[in-house]
Scaffold this motif. Structure first.
Motif, short mmCIF file in Angstrom:
data_model
loop_
_atom_site.label_atom_id
_atom_site.label_comp_id
_atom_site.label_asym_id
_atom_site.label_seq_id
_atom_site.Cartn_x
_atom_site.Cartn_y
_atom_site.Cartn_z
N PRO A 80 52.02 -30.34 -3.59
CA PRO A 80 50.83 -31.12 -3.27
C PRO A 80 50.08 -31.63 -4.49
N VAL A 81 49.48 -32.80 -4.29
CA VAL A 81 48.62 -33.41 -5.30
C VAL A 81 47.32 -33.80 -4.59
N PHE A 104 39.87 -30.24 -9.34
CA PHE A 104 39.45 -28.84 -9.18
C PHE A 104 40.18 -27.91 -10.14
N GLY A 105 40.86 -28.44 -11.16
CA GLY A 105 41.55 -27.61 -12.15
C GLY A 105 42.83 -26.97 -11.66
N LEU A 106 43.36 -27.45 -10.54
CA LEU A 106 44.58 -26.85 -9.98
C LEU A 106 45.83 -27.41 -10.66
N PRO A 107 46.87 -26.57 -10.82
CA PRO A 107 48.12 -27.08 -11.39
C PRO A 107 48.82 -28.00 -10.38
N GLU A 108 49.22 -29.19 -10.85
CA GLU A 108 49.87 -30.16 -9.97
C GLU A 108 51.03 -30.83 -10.70
N PRO A 109 52.03 -31.31 -9.95
CA PRO A 109 53.17 -31.97 -10.58
C PRO A 109 52.80 -33.37 -11.08
N THR A 110 53.58 -33.88 -12.02
CA THR A 110 53.32 -35.21 -12.57
C THR A 110 54.27 -36.27 -12.04
N GLY A 111 55.15 -35.92 -11.12
CA GLY A 111 56.16 -36.85 -10.62
C GLY A 111 55.61 -37.98 -9.76
N GLU A 112 56.53 -38.81 -9.28
CA GLU A 112 56.18 -39.96 -8.43
C GLU A 112 55.54 -39.50 -7.13
N LEU A 113 54.43 -40.13 -6.75
CA LEU A 113 53.73 -39.76 -5.53
C LEU A 113 54.36 -40.43 -4.32
#
Length: 198
Positions: A80-81, A104-113
């Motif tokens: 999730p992003v 909110f400072g959460l870790p998220e992926p950088t890939g294509e949405l």
């Protein structure tokens, strides 16, 4: 009435957050290993070929080893992003994929949405929670992203919340928009709630 429930939720979340912050690095690592084993077994049992999962924060049981192992086995994992409109976007987890700090400072992926509806195709949803009660009602962290996602899905797959063993409670405060989960995954067990078996 809703104001009272909101205050009760806020107090409970603060207590749960404080408890998580007292865990040692060794306890967190052990919890992550246990959750990985439980999630691997759950995916196997359900025959899931596509799952959604989340990247754990530093005080949650670590989900990254599970995600990495699933990707290596050819399972499609959506991460999730968060978006400003209150919806979740999704990106496919990739081997050695980048991670950034999201809202909110959460870790998220950088890939294509892929857009919010990409999650409609998964066989299993693995979501975070502050606590879950014995009826399967989930207490989230107060932003409503997962409640909104689950509540809007036409054909919702099984939904399992990852929590610590002590966070299965007799009862949690609930409001109309709160969504139950199918089950929980803790470092020591996986529990399915009969009433919510989707």
């Amino acid at each position: 009435m809703s104001h009272d429930i909101d205050n009760t939720k806020r107090a409970l979340r603060a207590d749960l957050r404080e408890r998580r912050q007292t865990l040692s690095q060794a306890q967190l690592e052990q919890a992550g290993q246990g959750v990985k084993a439980q999630l691997d077994a759950l995916v196997e049992r359900l025959g899931a070929r596509s799952v959604s999962c989340f990247l754990a924060t530093s005080t949650e049981p670590d989900t990254r080893p599970f995600v990495e192992g699933a990707v290596a086995r050819g399972i499609r994992v959506l991460l999730p992003v968060t978006r400003a409109d209150g919806l979740l976007d999704w990106a496919v987890a990739e081997k050695d994929g980048g991670i950034t700090e999201g809202m909110f400072g959460l870790p998220e992926p950088t890939g294509e949405l892929l857009g919010p509806i990409a999650v409609n195709d998964v066989d299993l949803m693995i979501i975070p929670a502050a606590a879950v009660d014995e009826s399967g009602m989930r207490l989230g962290w107060g932003r409503g992203y997962f409640d909104k996602t689950i509540g809007s899905m036409e054909r919702c797959p099984p939904v399992y919340a990852v929590i610590f063993d002590t966070e299965l409670l007799p009862d949690v405060p609930r409001e109309v928009h709160d969504q139950p989960v199918t089950g929980i995954v803790t470092p020591t067990r996986t529990l399915t709630f009969a009433a919510n078996d989707r």
